[in-house]
Design an enzyme around this catalytic site. Structure first.
Site, PDB file in Angstrom:
ATOM      1  N   LYS A 113      43.463  34.544  24.437  1.00 14.82           N
ATOM      2  CA  LYS A 113      43.732  33.358  24.538  1.00 14.82           C
ATOM      3  C   LYS A 113      42.728  32.374  24.174  1.00 14.82           C
ATOM      4  O   LYS A 113      42.987  31.273  23.529  1.00 14.82           O
ATOM      5  CB  LYS A 113      43.849  32.899  26.239  1.00 14.82           C
ATOM      6  CG  LYS A 113      45.430  33.283  26.595  1.00 14.82           C
ATOM      7  CD  LYS A 113      46.366  32.091  26.237  1.00 14.82           C
ATOM      8  CE  LYS A 113      47.879  32.713  26.280  1.00 14.82           C
ATOM      9  NZ  LYS A 113      48.277  33.756  26.977  1.00 14.82           N
ATOM     10  N   LYS A 196      52.731  43.286  20.684  1.00 18.57           N
ATOM     11  CA  LYS A 196      53.812  43.163  21.738  1.00 18.57           C
ATOM     12  C   LYS A 196      54.990  42.048  21.433  1.00 18.57           C
ATOM     13  O   LYS A 196      54.616  41.195  20.880  1.00 18.57           O
ATOM     14  CB  LYS A 196      53.023  43.224  23.136  1.00 18.57           C
ATOM     15  CG  LYS A 196      52.568  41.820  23.334  1.00 18.57           C
ATOM     16  CD  LYS A 196      51.978  41.689  24.947  1.00 18.57           C
ATOM     17  CE  LYS A 196      51.591  40.336  25.074  1.00 18.57           C
ATOM     18  NZ  LYS A 196      51.481  39.727  26.391  1.00 18.57           N
ATOM     19  N   LYS A 199      55.927  35.543  24.111  1.00 14.24           N
ATOM     20  CA  LYS A 199      56.101  33.970  24.053  1.00 14.24           C
ATOM     21  C   LYS A 199      55.357  33.700  22.764  1.00 14.24           C
ATOM     22  O   LYS A 199      55.836  32.817  21.911  1.00 14.24           O
ATOM     23  CB  LYS A 199      56.323  33.419  25.420  1.00 14.24           C
ATOM     24  CG  LYS A 199      57.442  32.098  25.465  1.00 14.24           C
ATOM     25  CD  LYS A 199      58.693  32.518  25.666  1.00 14.24           C
ATOM     26  CE  LYS A 199      58.924  33.357  27.156  1.00 14.24           C
ATOM     27  NZ  LYS A 199      58.341  32.616  27.853  1.00 14.24           N
TER      28      LYS A 199
HETATM   29  P1  TYM Z   1      53.811  37.257  31.958  1.00 15.76           P
HETATM   30  O1  TYM Z   1      54.770  36.142  32.012  1.00 15.76           O
HETATM   31  O2  TYM Z   1      53.056  37.066  30.687  1.00 15.76           O
HETATM   32  O3  TYM Z   1      54.968  38.711  31.896  1.00 15.76           O
HETATM   33  C1  TYM Z   1      55.558  38.939  32.993  1.00 15.76           C
HETATM   34  C2  TYM Z   1      55.669  40.424  33.062  1.00 15.76           C
HETATM   35  O4  TYM Z   1      56.384  40.940  31.859  1.00 15.76           O
HETATM   36  C3  TYM Z   1      55.658  41.739  31.364  1.00 15.76           C
HETATM   37  N1  TYM Z   1      55.713  41.909  29.950  1.00 15.76           N
HETATM   38  C4  TYM Z   1      55.775  42.916  28.976  1.00 15.76           C
HETATM   39  N2  TYM Z   1      55.974  44.214  29.250  1.00 15.76           N
HETATM   40  C5  TYM Z   1      55.954  45.024  28.194  1.00 15.76           C
HETATM   41  N3  TYM Z   1      56.117  44.640  26.902  1.00 15.76           N
HETATM   42  C6  TYM Z   1      56.081  43.121  26.688  1.00 15.76           C
HETATM   43  N4  TYM Z   1      56.101  42.932  25.277  1.00 15.76           N
HETATM   44  C7  TYM Z   1      55.886  42.388  27.704  1.00 15.76           C
HETATM   45  N5  TYM Z   1      55.546  40.987  27.822  1.00 15.76           N
HETATM   46  C8  TYM Z   1      55.699  40.695  28.947  1.00 15.76           C
HETATM   47  C9  TYM Z   1      54.210  41.607  31.846  1.00 15.76           C
HETATM   48  O5  TYM Z   1      53.623  42.984  31.897  1.00 15.76           O
HETATM   49  C10 TYM Z   1      54.480  41.236  33.112  1.00 15.76           C
HETATM   50  O6  TYM Z   1      54.777  42.130  34.114  1.00 15.76           O
HETATM   51  N6  TYM Z   1      49.896  37.662  34.765  1.00 15.76           N
HETATM   52  C11 TYM Z   1      51.357  38.076  35.240  1.00 15.76           C
HETATM   53  C12 TYM Z   1      52.071  36.975  35.959  1.00 15.76           C
HETATM   54  C13 TYM Z   1      51.789  37.140  37.264  1.00 15.76           C
HETATM   55  C14 TYM Z   1      51.701  38.344  38.169  1.00 15.76           C
HETATM   56  C15 TYM Z   1      51.033  38.081  39.217  1.00 15.76           C
HETATM   57  C16 TYM Z   1      52.184  39.586  37.857  1.00 15.76           C
HETATM   58  C17 TYM Z   1      50.872  36.425  37.745  1.00 15.76           C
HETATM   59  N7  TYM Z   1      50.518  36.833  39.287  1.00 15.76           N
HETATM   60  C18 TYM Z   1      51.087  38.857  40.467  1.00 15.76           C
HETATM   61  C19 TYM Z   1      52.244  40.518  38.828  1.00 15.76           C
HETATM   62  C20 TYM Z   1      51.474  40.314  40.075  1.00 15.76           C
HETATM   63  C21 TYM Z   1      51.859  38.049  33.503  1.00 15.76           C
HETATM   64  O7  TYM Z   1      51.300  38.294  32.602  1.00 15.76           O
HETATM   65  O8  TYM Z   1      53.069  37.166  33.529  1.00 15.76           O
END
Ligand code: TYM
Length: 331
Positions: A113, A196, A199
């Site tokens: 980031k 991957k 967004k």
């Molecule tokens: P975020 O919004 O980036 O992603 C949300 C979830 O989607 C999964 N994910 C993917 N898995 C496989 N392949 C991909 N291309 C892909 N893109 C997204 C992510 O692994 C995630 O599970 N930091 C977290 C949000 C969060 C969270 C938490 C999750 C905040 N607090 C506590 C679990 C527990 C996140 O990256 O969200």
């Protein structure tokens, strides 16, 4: 026997995509049968990239509707919005006292980031893993369904928990572990040949994309020349297409395409059609339910309010214990 606790969340940065679905949401739905599940929408986390404030509320609403459309049932799990549970912020503040600059700076997602938004390397971005650990640890969650990209954050949450317990000589915090129903956590690839689906990568299929949009996006996915010699090495863009195919099609169909690739008879146009049809089959029923749910403001508000009430009562107890352990008392 008490059910094991599951906690997970997705940032509120727009519509959910196939990566979110296969990395997280699909497991959310399956797990609610067997575990004590709490799922939330991480709107504080989405602020680390400083999105347009006028869009945030609508993003939260659409994700809540997408959670429900995917089959999350507020009678069988707790659904809430992160900022509706402000106890999380205090937990995060307390946990920050045991998180070190060196380890935070080394986090892969932070470095990534910081490279992408060099003019906005804010403290929220640096301490993103601490807030995520606070989300999880305040619930004393055992499992967290996440994709591969989140494994390092989860490892940090375990480190914070173990460090805290060691420092205060207690076993108060529970180290959380990743959960993926089908074995290994997945990484859903993008359609642009490498990396991957995400967004900020701009390579997503969204859960509310209509059929024609899905077909168009998949048709445009990066490929290479079809193989001319049997058993030649498979390039990354083609490996990625096979990962997608295995997620959305029957095993026998995927095996058939692999055999066609191996004997050089594959036609990428057919492979892409198969992938697009598979994706449409997965997302179209959710899309229809989503439209209805998104329009139902009263119901969405009710779910949100009740979820926050239940979760606040639980995490308040954890926070009180955390404060006590760290020495915060009344006179
Ligand atoms: P975020 O919004 O980036 O992603 C949300 C979830 O989607 C999964 N994910 C993917 N898995 C496989 N392949 C991909 N291309 C892909 N893109 C997204 C992510 O692994 C995630 O599970 N930091 C977290 C949000 C969060 C969270 C938490 C999750 C905040 N607090 C506590 C679990 C527990 C996140 O990256 O969200």
């Amino acid at each position: 026997m008490e059910k094991k606790i599951v906690l997970s969340g997705i940032r509120a940065t727009g519509h959910l995509h196939l990566g979110n679905y296969y990395g997280a949401l699909r497991n959310f739905v399956e797990m609610q049968q067997e575990y004590d599940c709490r799922y939330f929408i991480a709107d504080y986390h989405s602020l680390t990239t400083q999105p347009d404030a006028s869009l945030l509320n609508d993003n939260v609403r659409s994700i809540l509707a997408e959670y429900l459309a995917a089959g999350l049932d507020p009678n069988r799990c707790m659904l809430y919005v992160q900022s509706d549970v402000p106890e999380t912020c205090e937990f995060y503040t307390l946990l920050n006292m045991h998180a070190y600059l060196g380890e935070l700076e080394k986090t892969v997602a932070f470095k990534d980031k910081a490279r992408k938004q060099p003019n906005n390397v804010n403290a929220g971005l640096l301490t993103y893993p601490v807030l995520m650990a606070a989300d999880i640890l305040q619930h004393k969650a055992h499992y967290v369904p996440v994709g591969k990209d989140q494994l390092q954050h989860l490892e940090m949450a375990r480190n914070f928990a173990n460090r805290f317990n060691h420092f205060y000589g207690c076993d108060f915090l529970v180290p959380p572990y990743p959960y993926e129903a089908k074995g290994e956590p997945v990484k859903v690839p993008g359609l642009d040949g490498s990396g991957k689906m995400g967004k900020s990568e701009g390579n997503c299929i969204f859960l509310n994309d209509d059929d024609r949009t899905v077909e168009r996006k998949v048709r445009k996915a990066v490929t290479d020349m079809t193989p001319t010699e049997p058993d030649s090495p498979m390039s990354e863009p083609i490996q990625n297409l096979f990962v997608l195919l295995r997620l959305v099609a029957e095993k026998s169909v995927a095996d058939q395409y692999l055999a066609a690739w191996n004997d050089c008879s594959i036609r990428y146009g057919d492979l892409k059609k198969e992938i697009a049809q598979g994706i449409i089959k997965v997302i179209s029923p959710m899309r229809e339910r989503y439209e209805q749910l998104y329009a139902d403001t009263d119901y969405l508000n009710k779910v949100r309010r009740e979820g926050a009430e239940r979760v606040r009562a639980i995490v308040r107890e954890s926070l009180d214990e955390m404060r006590r352990l760290m020495g915060i008392r009344m006179f």
